[in-house]
Scaffold this motif. Structure first.
Motif, PDB file in Angstrom:
ATOM      1  N   ALA A  39       9.323   6.996   0.756  1.00 57.04           N
ATOM      2  CA  ALA A  39       9.196   7.125   2.056  1.00 57.04           C
ATOM      3  C   ALA A  39      10.767   7.482   2.720  1.00 57.04           C
ATOM      4  O   ALA A  39      10.647   8.407   3.560  1.00 57.04           O
ATOM      5  N   GLY A  43      11.285  11.296   4.888  1.00 56.83           N
ATOM      6  CA  GLY A  43      11.878  11.204   6.099  1.00 56.83           C
ATOM      7  C   GLY A  43      13.095  12.092   6.509  1.00 56.83           C
ATOM      8  O   GLY A  43      13.468  12.256   7.428  1.00 56.83           O
ATOM      9  N   ASN A 169      16.183   5.833  11.124  1.00 58.47           N
ATOM     10  CA  ASN A 169      14.831   5.936  11.054  1.00 58.47           C
ATOM     11  C   ASN A 169      13.953   4.549  11.644  1.00 58.47           C
ATOM     12  O   ASN A 169      12.880   4.449  11.105  1.00 58.47           O
ATOM     13  N   VAL A 274      11.398   9.622  11.020  1.00 57.38           N
ATOM     14  CA  VAL A 274      10.444   8.845  10.830  1.00 57.38           C
ATOM     15  C   VAL A 274      10.234   8.826   9.104  1.00 57.38           C
ATOM     16  O   VAL A 274       9.983   9.698   8.339  1.00 57.38           O
ATOM     17  N   LYS A 277       7.595  10.282   6.802  1.00 52.08           N
ATOM     18  CA  LYS A 277       6.981  11.447   7.675  1.00 52.08           C
ATOM     19  C   LYS A 277       6.075  12.545   6.742  1.00 52.08           C
ATOM     20  O   LYS A 277       6.480  13.212   5.647  1.00 52.08           O
ATOM     21  N   GLU A 283       3.675   6.690   6.245  1.00 53.87           N
ATOM     22  CA  GLU A 283       4.287   6.506   7.647  1.00 53.87           C
ATOM     23  C   GLU A 283       3.859   5.097   8.163  1.00 53.87           C
ATOM     24  O   GLU A 283       4.177   4.376   9.051  1.00 53.87           O
ATOM     25  N   ARG A 284       2.410   4.652   7.743  1.00 54.47           N
ATOM     26  CA  ARG A 284       1.641   3.493   8.088  1.00 54.47           C
ATOM     27  C   ARG A 284       2.513   2.301   7.541  1.00 54.47           C
ATOM     28  O   ARG A 284       2.690   1.170   8.011  1.00 54.47           O
ATOM     29  N   PRO A 286       5.917   2.228   5.729  1.00 52.00           N
ATOM     30  CA  PRO A 286       7.121   2.603   5.126  1.00 52.00           C
ATOM     31  C   PRO A 286       7.891   1.772   3.987  1.00 52.00           C
ATOM     32  O   PRO A 286       8.336   2.167   3.107  1.00 52.00           O
TER      33      PRO A 286
END
Length: 615
Positions: A39, A43, A169, A274, A277, A283-284, A286
């Motif tokens: 993650a 990002g 982030n 994010v 990303k 993303e859901r 991280p």
């Protein structure tokens, strides 16, 4: 773009965006097969590409903070093909490593040190009259560590040209107030404004009274801005603050980095990104994809379902103890999930304290709680506890306060490598006056020893346990300080914690050679539980002590010294440990073999001690 190792300085914006897409796909594919820190790296893709468009990391110094976000950088600096070996034994590391590439400026595995390193490099550049740029890439989470502010304070005051990139982030650093603040933030990032500012500086530098005029207008501008905007911590420290800016706009990032490069002063670029990303599962979730094992790209589900582990058992035990005792509290330093405290945080939110990346503060806060009658348990990775050594001595031990340390990731941890192996705590905890160190080898012993530490021990106490699950040994020998697991007359095999399985394996192997080994399990290593061990040595006269820790002030050395003080002549002695250096990355099984700590290697050492040669 048929390669991800090209020089990016000549790319146009459209080509740079294509490289970002290729990098993101490559990262997802690679980490799905090797595991790693996904993650964070996803990002930072656009940010890494923008840095490589503006700077030459072979000469310019890019200092990562922690390094979780360095994977795209590795791909762009000649290690694309090697990504297949990421975090595997003999392959490339999951963190920046100068031994791999000149483009890796500094080893990074712990948080909050990047700005201090960058200031040092910038000052070295000035002293040596050299010409290169220095950048520190730090995440918002790392700003919760006190060392980051020490570095920022000195960096801003130094006047040294350097760029601190704040990759934000999730945590708001400086809260914007209303529409005026948002409008001014947008205005000062417009190309026209930046171009005017550059030109104005240039003109003022050549006019006879230009310097004086610039200083006056700069003060007026600053005064006006401060009436409309909240005080900027970074500007007060001496930085030129740029941002916040979209961290996924590679074109805008490139332009701003180019501008920051020309300022030749301390600059802080605040970038919003994010985490995860470009990959919906990350993303859901991280946190789950921060450090992840092998997974299916299609749905993000792990290839192998998670197994019970020591961290989870610790968390369950904490919940059970807290249910019965309202004085019990849990403390963590930004590692709630990693230390198994998710359920505790949900069930007992008023008694759960996450102090962010601030291990020293956590220990001292625990001392304050203990002084006032609370029972604090600080769950912390072994390698992160190193940061709190001073506080353990000054704030806890000096007053003999009852603070419980749940030392997770003790011993060899596997793929995270040198920066994360918990091999130093047995030595440094032993130097803390009044400290007790307990070492469970099974889930059952962790439950028993944690309860014993909370309710039966006075003063500071640590319960140290390994990463992952238990082995074949599942019994509970607590609270005895030591016990004999297997009788024998030819040699004493001594160990603790996760080394019990290899020692029992060693004893079984020795039987094939007619050697009867006695296995002594140490449950308490500080103060050293030597009575049972000494009785065993009087019978066998030979000792092999095995531990996945560094040799300095090792338990094995302390046992040998205890035997000498007791006047026990040893016919043979061998100490097996991780060695005096730093251990590389790989699976725990591979690293045990590499260090000579697996059953087969220990058997060979034991045979030598017994005079059997190499067997």
């Amino acid at each position: 773009m048929d390669t991800l190792t090209n020089d990016l300085s000549g790319l146009n914006d459209s080509e740079a965006a294509q490289v970002c897409a290729l990098l993101r796909a490559r990262l997802i594919d690679t980490v799905s097969r090797t595991g790693g820190h996904l993650a964070s790296s996803l990002g930072a893709v656009e940010l890494i590409v923008a840095i490589h468009r503006v700077f030459d990391t072979g000469r310019d110094r890019l200092v990562f903070d922690v390094g979780h976000q360095c994977y795209a950088h590795k791909i762009l600096t000649g290690r694309n093909d090697a990504m297949e070996t990421l975090r595997t034994f003999g392959g490339i590391a999951g963190f920046p490593k100068p031994a791999e590439s000149v483009c890796d400026a500094f080893v990074a595995g712990h948080a909050s040190n990047s700005v201090s390193v960058a200031v040092g490099m910038a000052r070295a550049r000035t002293l040596q009259k050299q010409d290169y740029h220095v950048l520190a890439l730090i995440g918002d989470g790392a700003l919760s560590g006190g060392l980051a502010y020490e570095g920022l304070s000195d960096a801003g005051d130094s006047g040294e040209p350097l760029i601190v990139i704040l990759n934000d982030n999730g945590m708001s650093i400086t809260k914007s107030v209303g529409g005026v603040a948002d409008h001014l933030a947008r205005q000062r990032l417009k190309p026209q404004y930046l171009q005017f500012k550059k030109g104005y500086r240039k003109v003022m530098s050549v006019l006879p009274l230009g310097g004086h005029i610039y200083n006056v207008t700069h003060k007026i501008k600053t005064a006006v801005k401060e009436t409309l905007l909240p005080c900027s911590l970074f500007e007060d420290m001496g930085f030129t603050y740029l941002g916040p800016v979209d961290g996924h706009d590679v074109k805008g990032l490139t332009r701003l980095l180019g501008y920051a490069k020309e300022l030749k002063s301390p600059v802080l670029l605040h970038v919003r990104t994010v985490k995860g990303k470009g990959y919906p599962p990350a993303e859901r979730n991280p946190d789950r994809f921060h450090g992840v094992g092998r997974f299916c790209v299609g749905n993000g589900e792990p290839v192998q379902p998670p197994k019970p582990n020591f961290s989870a058992v610790f968390g369950q035990t904490m919940c059970a103890l807290a249910q019965q005792d309202e004085r019990l509290v849990a403390i963590t330093a930004a590692m709630q999930g990693g230390t198994g405290l998710d359920e505790f945080a949900r069930r007992f939110p008023q008694r759960f304290f996450d102090v962010s990346i601030a291990e020293g503060h956590a220990v001292t806060m625990a001392a304050g709680m203990a002084k006032q009658g609370i029972r604090p348990v600080f769950a912390v990775y072994s390698s992160f506890l190193q940061r709190a050594y001073d506080m353990l001595i000054h704030d806890v031990a000096l007053q003999q306060l009852h603070v419980v340390l749940a030392v997770d990731r003790a011993g060899l941890v596997g793929e995270d490598g040198e920066t994360h192996h918990g091999v130093f705590d047995p030595a440094f905890l032993d130097t803390v006056p009044g400290m007790t160190v307990l070492c469970p080898s099974s889930f059952a012993e962790l439950r028993s020893m944690l309860s014993y530490a909370v309710y039966q021990v006075n003063g500071p106490v640590a319960v140290r346990y390994p990463r992952g699950g238990e082995g074949t040994y599942t019994a509970d020998s607590a609270p005895a300080p030591a016990c004999i697991l297997r009788r024998g007359s030819d040699i004493t095999l001594a160990g603790y914690g996760s080394m019990i399985d290899p020692l029992l394996d060693c004893a079984r192997r020795l039987e094939r050679y007619g050697v009867q080994a006695e296995v002594v399990k140490l449950n308490c290593i500080t103060p050293i539980a030597s009575d049972i061990l000494l009785e065993s040595l009087r019978r066998t006269g030979r000792l092999l002590a095995a531990e996945d820790s560094a040799p300095s002030n090792s338990v094995g050395n302390r046992l040998a010294a205890a035997a000498a003080r007791a006047g026990i002549p040893l016919k043979g002695l061998a100490l097996a440990d991780t060695g005096p250096g730093f251990v590389t990355h790989g699976t725990v099984q591979q690293l045990r073999h590499y260090c000579g700590l697996d059953g087969e290697s220990l058997c060979r050492k034991a045979l030598e001690v017994c005079g059997h040669g190499n067997g």
